[in-house]
Each structure stands twice: as C-alpha cells, then as structure tokens.
Design an enzyme around this catalytic site. Structure first.
Site, PDB file in Angstrom:
ATOM      1  N   ASP A 168       0.816  -1.218   0.000  1.00  0.00           N
ATOM      2  CA  ASP A 168       0.000   0.000   0.000  1.00  0.00           C
ATOM      3  C   ASP A 168       0.847   1.265   0.000  1.00  0.00           C
ATOM      4  O   ASP A 168       0.483   2.270   0.602  1.00  0.00           O
ATOM      5  CB  ASP A 168      -0.971  -0.003   1.201  1.00  0.00           C
ATOM      6  CG  ASP A 168      -1.746  -1.303   1.276  1.00  0.00           C
ATOM      7  OD1 ASP A 168      -2.329  -1.683   0.258  1.00  0.00           O
ATOM      8  OD2 ASP A 168      -1.734  -1.948   2.339  1.00  0.00           O
ATOM      9  N   LYS A 216       1.753   2.303  -5.477  1.00  0.00           N
ATOM     10  CA  LYS A 216       2.452   1.966  -6.732  1.00  0.00           C
ATOM     11  C   LYS A 216       1.809   2.645  -7.934  1.00  0.00           C
ATOM     12  O   LYS A 216       2.467   2.914  -8.930  1.00  0.00           O
ATOM     13  CB  LYS A 216       2.436   0.457  -6.944  1.00  0.00           C
ATOM     14  CG  LYS A 216       3.481  -0.247  -6.149  1.00  0.00           C
ATOM     15  CD  LYS A 216       3.522  -1.718  -6.510  1.00  0.00           C
ATOM     16  CE  LYS A 216       3.755  -2.546  -5.292  1.00  0.00           C
ATOM     17  NZ  LYS A 216       2.580  -3.223  -4.762  1.00  0.00           N
ATOM     18  N   GLY A 249      -4.771  -4.659  -4.153  1.00  0.00           N
ATOM     19  CA  GLY A 249      -5.909  -3.792  -4.424  1.00  0.00           C
ATOM     20  C   GLY A 249      -5.471  -2.407  -4.824  1.00  0.00           C
ATOM     21  O   GLY A 249      -4.637  -1.816  -4.161  1.00  0.00           O
ATOM     22  N   HIS A 250      -5.981  -1.927  -5.928  1.00  0.00           N
ATOM     23  CA  HIS A 250      -5.776  -0.518  -6.231  1.00  0.00           C
ATOM     24  C   HIS A 250      -7.085   0.074  -6.735  1.00  0.00           C
ATOM     25  O   HIS A 250      -7.861  -0.580  -7.412  1.00  0.00           O
ATOM     26  CB  HIS A 250      -4.616  -0.265  -7.206  1.00  0.00           C
ATOM     27  CG  HIS A 250      -4.506  -1.239  -8.314  1.00  0.00           C
ATOM     28  ND1 HIS A 250      -3.699  -2.337  -8.264  1.00  0.00           N
ATOM     29  CD2 HIS A 250      -5.128  -1.287  -9.503  1.00  0.00           C
ATOM     30  CE1 HIS A 250      -3.823  -3.022  -9.379  1.00  0.00           C
ATOM     31  NE2 HIS A 250      -4.680  -2.409 -10.148  1.00  0.00           N
ATOM     32  N   GLN A 302       1.892  -6.783  -3.297  1.00  0.00           N
ATOM     33  CA  GLN A 302       2.421  -6.732  -1.934  1.00  0.00           C
ATOM     34  C   GLN A 302       3.767  -5.997  -1.910  1.00  0.00           C
ATOM     35  O   GLN A 302       3.971  -5.103  -2.692  1.00  0.00           O
ATOM     36  CB  GLN A 302       2.507  -8.120  -1.288  1.00  0.00           C
ATOM     37  CG  GLN A 302       1.151  -8.765  -1.062  1.00  0.00           C
ATOM     38  CD  GLN A 302       0.536  -9.293  -2.334  1.00  0.00           C
ATOM     39  OE1 GLN A 302       1.161 -10.027  -3.079  1.00  0.00           O
ATOM     40  NE2 GLN A 302      -0.688  -8.931  -2.612  1.00  0.00           N
TER      41      GLN A 302
HETATM   42  P1  IMP Z   1      -2.429 -13.152   2.121  1.00  0.00           P
HETATM   43  O1  IMP Z   1      -1.621 -12.543   1.039  1.00  0.00           O
HETATM   44  O2  IMP Z   1      -3.921 -12.967   1.923  1.00  0.00           O
HETATM   45  O3  IMP Z   1      -2.078 -14.584   2.418  1.00  0.00           O
HETATM   46  O4  IMP Z   1      -2.107 -12.349   3.483  1.00  0.00           O
HETATM   47  C1  IMP Z   1      -0.832 -12.428   4.090  1.00  0.00           C
HETATM   48  C2  IMP Z   1      -0.421 -11.078   4.670  1.00  0.00           C
HETATM   49  O5  IMP Z   1      -0.146 -10.168   3.612  1.00  0.00           O
HETATM   50  C3  IMP Z   1      -1.503 -10.411   5.528  1.00  0.00           C
HETATM   51  O6  IMP Z   1      -0.868  -9.724   6.579  1.00  0.00           O
HETATM   52  C4  IMP Z   1      -2.144  -9.427   4.564  1.00  0.00           C
HETATM   53  O7  IMP Z   1      -2.752  -8.354   5.251  1.00  0.00           O
HETATM   54  C5  IMP Z   1      -0.925  -8.979   3.775  1.00  0.00           C
HETATM   55  N1  IMP Z   1      -1.262  -8.489   2.437  1.00  0.00           N
HETATM   56  C6  IMP Z   1      -1.628  -9.209   1.357  1.00  0.00           C
HETATM   57  N2  IMP Z   1      -1.856  -8.417   0.298  1.00  0.00           N
HETATM   58  C7  IMP Z   1      -1.601  -7.157   0.699  1.00  0.00           C
HETATM   59  C8  IMP Z   1      -1.613  -5.887   0.027  1.00  0.00           C
HETATM   60  O8  IMP Z   1      -1.897  -5.749  -1.171  1.00  0.00           O
HETATM   61  N3  IMP Z   1      -1.265  -4.822   0.802  1.00  0.00           N
HETATM   62  C9  IMP Z   1      -0.919  -4.936   2.100  1.00  0.00           C
HETATM   63  N4  IMP Z   1      -0.897  -6.089   2.755  1.00  0.00           N
HETATM   64  C10 IMP Z   1      -1.222  -7.196   2.063  1.00  0.00           C
END
Ligand code: IMP
Length: 429
Positions: free
Chosen positions: A13, A16, A40-41, A223
């Site tokens: 977040d 990007k 997510g954007h 991420q």
């Molecule tokens: P997962 O990717 O759903 O397995 O989540 C694993 C960890 O990555 C968790 O702490 C989520 O909140 C974090 N996470 C996954 N995608 C994002 C993102 O796009 N932005 C911020 N945190 C993320």
C-alpha cells in the site's frame, strides 16, 4: 530501457499507482508476476471509483498489453467479475494475456484460508482470506491446478481428486466442515474454460519477443518487500516472492533483461494484518496518519496500522531488490508536524542495529532509534519542482535518501496523478 521492475519497499500500500501513472503511455506491457486478488488498487473511471484486485493496472491504458504471469494465482471467478465491471464501463480488456502455467485459486483454497485462520486464533496471520496461501501451498506441494489443465478434462479431474484427497479429510475431521465434491469443482472450472481460452498464452515467450523488439516492459509486484515469503517478516507474510527477483521466476524472463528497479516508499509506514512493526504508533499521531493518509484497505476495508518512516526497512529494501530509483509517496501527509521522526536504527536489548536483525525475534523486540528532523507548514501539494519545496522538506528528502542508499527520483505530494515532483526521469536518466 526495456525491463523495469516496480516493487513496494515496505509492507504494501505504498502507492504503486503513482509510478505506473507516471510511466503511463511509455510502457508497452504491464506484467503482474506474483500474488493474486489479495492486492488492491482503486482506479477512477469517468469520476467513478473502481477497485481492482487481480488485473494488472495496465488494463486501463489502451496501448498497453496487460499480462498475468505464471507466478500469479488466479481466481477465475474474480477475474471475470473484474473484466465484466470494466467492460460495462467501456474499457477494452481484450488485450489481456494469461500464462498457461499460472495456478488457479479454487473455492477449496478460499475455504481453507478462512478456516485455517479461524483455527489459528491468536496465532493467525491476518490474511486477506482470498485463498492465496493454500493455492501457493498446493503449487509447491505439486497438487495445484494450472490454467492449462482446464483444457484437458481427464487431467483436470485427476488433479482435483489428488488435491481434495487430503483436504477433504482435513475439512471433515479437523475443521468439522463438509467435504467438497470433485464434480462440483471440475464443473465450475470447465465452465470458465471457453471464455478464458483466447487470453491463455505462452507469456514468457511473448515477453521475451517484446523485449527483443525493444518494447518497454513493466513488471509490477503485488504486496511488498517485507511481505515477501523469503525476505519478509515470516510467517507474517504473503505466500509469494514480492521482491524484484520474483519478476523473473514469476514471468519467465531472466535477470539479465531487467534494467531498472523502482521501489515505492511511503513517507510513513503502514501495515495490514499481523506481524512485527517497530515504528508502529498506538496514539493520536498514529490516528493522524491513518485519517490524513486515508489508510484503509482496498481489498478488505481494514484500518491499516500506522507508524513513522523506518529507514532500516528502506535500506534493506534497497539491498534485496537492487533498487535504482525510489518514488517517495504521500510526503504531503507529513505537512504540519513540528518535528518529523525518522527511524534510523533499532535498539535490541541495549544493542544498536543499523541493519535488519538477522533473527526475527530481535526484530519483534526492536525499539526504533529516531532522528527528529524539522518539519514544514507550507502546503506542498502545489509544488511541481524540487526548488518549490520548503528547505526543511528538501532536507528531509535528502536525509531519507542518504539513509536508504538510493536516489529518490520522484516525490508524491498529493493524491492526483499529476501531483508529483520528478527529479529524474524513471525511464531515461
Ligand atoms: P495473504 O496474502 O492474503 O495470504 O495475506 C498475508 C499477509 O499479507 C496479511 O498480513 C495481509 O494483510 C498482507 N497483504 C496481502 N496483500 C496485501 C496488500 O496488497 N497490501 C498490504 N498487505 C497485504
């Protein structure tokens, strides 16, 4: 300058979109190489806000070929929903290419993601619940379903049977849930196959040919560095490689074709989900950053945890990603502070650490050592050149630059696409 990788330097977040907007029409391909619909954007089309989770940002530019690489896990139902949403708004999505080797997220992955988190209780990861971890676990365990499997019914059935064999035992006996029918899954996946077919491609080959032809290819990480499964704060990470090297394994393009690595660094830090976060604030200042920076998740709506900028993390990001240029985002959010704290090192049980502690336990105990820089009160959102920034603001940027060990080429001073100061052209200089 054909191969450019874009990564997040912190916990995601970072914004990007700012860099992708800047590169805009000068990019021919935008490749998503890791993660799935956990990202997510928000995009604004004709004044209407629209949240994208799975599609690469390039889907909105008429001259860009958006690519979903082999390193991505694809929930095809979600993919179609996003495509339908864009089609309704008149966005042409026909250029989308999807790797035949990308793995598929099925309903048993999302079910398992949710029940496992519930089962873990206090030890949960705080996942997005989108089935990401279970889908990658199946990939590594060699019981995953790939996009290409949808085109061979007998293989697909064998693979779904193999995948559900153990999972159904777990669902029934450990999690006390109903078993999942093989037929149900096979039918659902087969129903997707015809619509998906024209998008399925050998994306590694196409990207290689594009690079040979001198096209600009942008590899966009989902991420961020500290959520990387190898280099992040394991186990509080996502299940894929979000660092720059992931661009290669996740797309089938070799490291020798990457020319530049751009990392996005937010002027403060945020984190969603569980896991260590040394500069986290639990006070009014944390609330100030959350409110002023609008720090709520696009995918889950969760309020993000907030804290001061951590340059130990920034330095680490420079090293593991090989960052050539930083984009510093949301600098305007820090306007109006008397002093701006920047974490430059950690104190771990009386010992100073200038680099990320090698042991995760030390990172959990790390107390930030701050330097406080003079703040600025002027509204910087109208500044469009370096010289227009207040002197204290310039000093802040130069200090951060020196701490993280790579140049800050672009500075974001507001939410709009044009609210930036470009110090070095991200493609040319
Ligand atoms: P997962 O990717 O759903 O397995 O989540 C694993 C960890 O990555 C968790 O702490 C989520 O909140 C974090 N996470 C996954 N995608 C994002 C993102 O796009 N932005 C911020 N945190 C993320």
């Amino acid at each position: 300058m054909p191969g450019i990788v874009l990564v997040g330097a912190q916990w995601g977040d970072e914004g990007k979109g700012k860099a992708t907007d800047l590169l805009g029409d000068r990019v021919d391909y935008v490749v998503k190489f890791n993660g799935g619909n956990n990202a997510g954007h928000t995009v604004v089309i004709e004044g209407e806000k629209y949240a994208l989770h799975l599609l690469p940002s390039g889907i909105l530019s008429p001259n860009v070929v958006p690519v979903i690489g082999n390193g991505v896990v694809v929930d095809i139902g979600v993919l179609f929903e996003e495509l339908d949403g864009l089609d309704k708004r008149g966005v042409d999505t026909s250029r989308l290419r999807i790797s035949a080797n990308a793995h598929v997220i099925t309903s048993y992955h999302t079910t398992l993601d949710k029940v496992t988190e519930r089962f873990l209780g206090k030890r949960r990861i705080g996942t997005t619940g989108r089935g990401i971890g279970p889908a990658y676990a199946d990939k590594m365990n060699r019981v995953g379903i790939r996009v290409q499997d949808l085109y061979d019914e007998s293989i697909l059935r064998q693979k779904v049977e193999a995948a559900l064999d153990v999972k159904n035992q777990m669902l029934l006996k450990i999690y006390n849930r109903r078993a999942i029918e093989v037929d149900e899954i096979v039918e659902e996946l087969l129903s997707y196959a015809p619509r998906l077919k024209p998008m399925v491609a050998d994306t590694s080959l196409e990207l290689s040919q594009a690079l040979d032809a001198g096209k600009n290819v942008l590899f966009e990480a989902g991420q961020a560095t500290l959520l990387d499964v190898d280099h992040g704060t394991y186990p509080y990470v996502t299940s894929s490689n979000a660092v720059s090297a992931g661009a290669c394994t996740g797309s089938g393009v070799p490291p020798t074709r990457v020319d530049r690595v751009i990392a996005i660094l937010k002027a403060y830090a945020t984190r969603v989900g569980e896991g260590p976060f040394p500069t986290e604030l639990h006070d009014d200042q944390g609330e100030f950053l959350r409110k002023t920076g609008a720090e709520f998740g696009v995918t889950t709506g969760r309020p993000r945890r907030t804290g001061w900028l951590d340059t130990v993390v920034g330095r680490y990001a420079t090293r593991v990603n090989g960052v050539t240029d930083f984009v510093l985002t949301k600098l305007d959010i820090l306007t109006g502070l008397d002093k701006v704290p920047v974490c430059v090192a950690y104190d771990v049980d009386g010992v100073r650490h200038d680099e990320m502690p090698v042991n995760q336990t030390d990172f959990h105990h790390a107390k930030p050592i701050y330097e406080e820089l003079p703040g600025w009160w002027e509204d910087i959102s109208n500044c469009r050149s370096w010289d227009e920034l207040p002197a204290t603001c310039q000093a802040y940027v130069e200090f951060v630059e020196q701490q993280i060990g790579a140049r800050i080429s672009v500075i974001g001073v507001g939410p709009g696409r044009d609210e930036v100061i470009v110090r070095h052209d991200l493609l040319k200089d």
